[in-house]
Design a protein around this motif. Sequence first.
Motif, PDB file in Angstrom:
ATOM      1  N   ARG A 304       5.889  27.754  94.745  1.00  0.00           N
ATOM      2  CA  ARG A 304       5.305  28.899  95.459  1.00  0.00           C
ATOM      3  C   ARG A 304       6.356  29.609  96.313  1.00  0.00           C
ATOM      4  O   ARG A 304       6.471  30.842  96.299  1.00  0.00           O
ATOM      5  CB  ARG A 304       4.147  28.417  96.334  1.00  0.00           C
ATOM      6  N   VAL A 435       5.342  31.577  87.455  1.00  0.00           N
ATOM      7  CA  VAL A 435       3.903  31.838  87.344  1.00  0.00           C
ATOM      8  C   VAL A 435       3.317  31.126  86.132  1.00  0.00           C
ATOM      9  O   VAL A 435       2.268  30.477  86.222  1.00  0.00           O
ATOM     10  CB  VAL A 435       3.638  33.360  87.265  1.00  0.00           C
ATOM     11  N   ARG A 436       3.993  31.212  85.003  1.00  0.00           N
ATOM     12  CA  ARG A 436       3.434  30.675  83.752  1.00  0.00           C
ATOM     13  C   ARG A 436       3.587  29.164  83.622  1.00  0.00           C
ATOM     14  O   ARG A 436       2.681  28.487  83.133  1.00  0.00           O
ATOM     15  CB  ARG A 436       4.125  31.355  82.554  1.00  0.00           C
ATOM     16  N   ARG A 440       0.597  28.451  87.254  1.00  0.00           N
ATOM     17  CA  ARG A 440      -0.577  28.536  86.376  1.00  0.00           C
ATOM     18  C   ARG A 440      -1.100  27.135  86.068  1.00  0.00           C
ATOM     19  O   ARG A 440      -2.310  26.897  86.057  1.00  0.00           O
ATOM     20  CB  ARG A 440      -0.222  29.258  85.088  1.00  0.00           C
ATOM     21  N   ARG A 441      -0.215  26.185  85.875  1.00  0.00           N
ATOM     22  CA  ARG A 441      -0.629  24.807  85.595  1.00  0.00           C
ATOM     23  C   ARG A 441      -1.402  24.237  86.784  1.00  0.00           C
ATOM     24  O   ARG A 441      -2.404  23.537  86.620  1.00  0.00           O
ATOM     25  CB  ARG A 441       0.605  23.948  85.321  1.00  0.00           C
ATOM     26  N   ASP A 442      -0.942  24.546  87.998  1.00  0.00           N
ATOM     27  CA  ASP A 442      -1.647  24.061  89.185  1.00  0.00           C
ATOM     28  C   ASP A 442      -3.066  24.618  89.246  1.00  0.00           C
ATOM     29  O   ASP A 442      -4.006  23.902  89.563  1.00  0.00           O
ATOM     30  CB  ASP A 442      -0.884  24.486  90.447  1.00  0.00           C
ATOM     31  N   ARG A 443      -3.207  25.910  88.939  1.00  0.00           N
ATOM     32  CA  ARG A 443      -4.536  26.526  88.998  1.00  0.00           C
ATOM     33  C   ARG A 443      -5.474  25.902  87.974  1.00  0.00           C
ATOM     34  O   ARG A 443      -6.637  25.639  88.253  1.00  0.00           O
ATOM     35  CB  ARG A 443      -4.425  28.036  88.764  1.00  0.00           C
ATOM     36  N   VAL A 444      -4.947  25.636  86.791  1.00  0.00           N
ATOM     37  CA  VAL A 444      -5.770  25.027  85.744  1.00  0.00           C
ATOM     38  C   VAL A 444      -6.223  23.634  86.162  1.00  0.00           C
ATOM     39  O   VAL A 444      -7.378  23.260  86.009  1.00  0.00           O
ATOM     40  CB  VAL A 444      -4.977  24.969  84.413  1.00  0.00           C
ATOM     41  N   ARG A 460       3.693  23.021  93.539  1.00  0.00           N
ATOM     42  CA  ARG A 460       3.311  24.427  93.552  1.00  0.00           C
ATOM     43  C   ARG A 460       4.013  25.238  94.641  1.00  0.00           C
ATOM     44  O   ARG A 460       4.462  24.737  95.628  1.00  0.00           O
ATOM     45  CB  ARG A 460       1.801  24.581  93.723  1.00  0.00           C
TER      46      ARG A 460
END
Length: 460
Positions: A304, A435-436, A440-444, A460
């Motif tokens: 982040r 981001v990808r 993005r993995r953290d959000r998933v 993250r």
Amino acid sequence: MTTRQPASGRWIQGWDPENEEFWERSGKKIARRNLLMSVLAEHVGFSVWSLWSVLVLFMSPEIGLGFAPDEKFLLVVTPTLVGAVLRLPYSYAVTRFGGRNWTVFSAAVLLVPALLAFVFVQRPGTPLWVFLLIGATAGVGGANFASSMTNITIFYPQRHQGWALGVNAGGGNLGVAVIQLLGLLVIATAGDTHPSYVAGVYLPLIVIVALLAALKMDNVDAVRAEPGALREAAASSHTWWISALYIGTFGSFIGYGFAFGLVLQNQFGSTPLQAASVTFLGPLLGSFSRPVGGRMADRWGGARVTLWNFLGLAVGTVVLLVASHAGSFGLFVAGFTALFVLSGIGNGSTYKMIPAVFAREAEDAITSGADAPPAFARARRVSGAVIGIAGAVGALGGVAINLAFRASYQGAGGSAETAFLCFLAFYALCALVLVRVYLRRDRVERTAPGASRPRTSHVR
């Protein structure tokens, strides 16, 4: 924990910084002592590595060394390239010979490039190829970073590694600013015809640092690499993603640090005194900001913080393009200084991602049924190898930046704008990777079943 005293130097056995009782009782004190010595050795190494970024400012027809701008850029590219190539074997050397032993050797060998520069840099008519060879020997100073970081990773528990690695690297990076401040001092007091004074200052300092490392540092058995660690690290996709990110952060820091003075001379016709009076500020602030980046990553996550840094680097590059079009020296220097600060923060946050990513893999393995001690032992082993790989690949970013400037000034118009556009595109690519691949993995995972499981690695 036990200590043995072989002929080759002190060795500490049974080092376990994750054991909080041991850490508070004695581990913290030992780690801090080794960190201090490591910072001093790495600082001098970075200064010697950056030596030619200052010496080229002195090179003029007045001292019989009237090289063209593209030849001067080649002189600063050479130590950058050699330092990058040597980082991987230097990182391995710590695991083979021990952190104390290798620090003593790697500090002492800095006498070679410093002495050669002292002897030859004021000899009128010395051909370019001689200076290129001498500049190549200065690359050993840049390689010190990889061995130092690999060693310090072992001394600190995972929860403190962002801070420790940030301090270690920031103290080393500070060598770029200090050598430029020294160049400014020499120019201001003795004029711009005495470059040998800059190299001469470091001869006694190198001896002192090597002696201090021999007297105050320790070898740790935990740093010993098990067979296949490097191969295991190379097989991980995270190694190469993080290495690419480090090209954008550290590559920017060291590339801009080496090139800034020459860019000012070419872009605005600055004199050596004018260039030296501002070039130190960016590396100075960037060095101090690296531990800040490590701390921020410890708190908010490496990916982040690094993402926001790349967005900031992109904005700073746009400022440089605007300043170039407007011919604004003040805005140009301000934009460059901002890039140094941001790259310093990004250096700290990117390096924090390395142990965090592999600690997270260990957590995943434990959740799947693996035993905790071997899983975390693998994480530390692979992290050490990745630090060496990322450090080597990242330093190549400094080579790319200087080659981009060299090509840009050789092109039509003779400005740096083409180089800045290339840098802008790369920063955008790095932001996309973050981001990808990571955010993005953290959000998933946070929205997936079972996502409430606590994470300690803060990727993250």
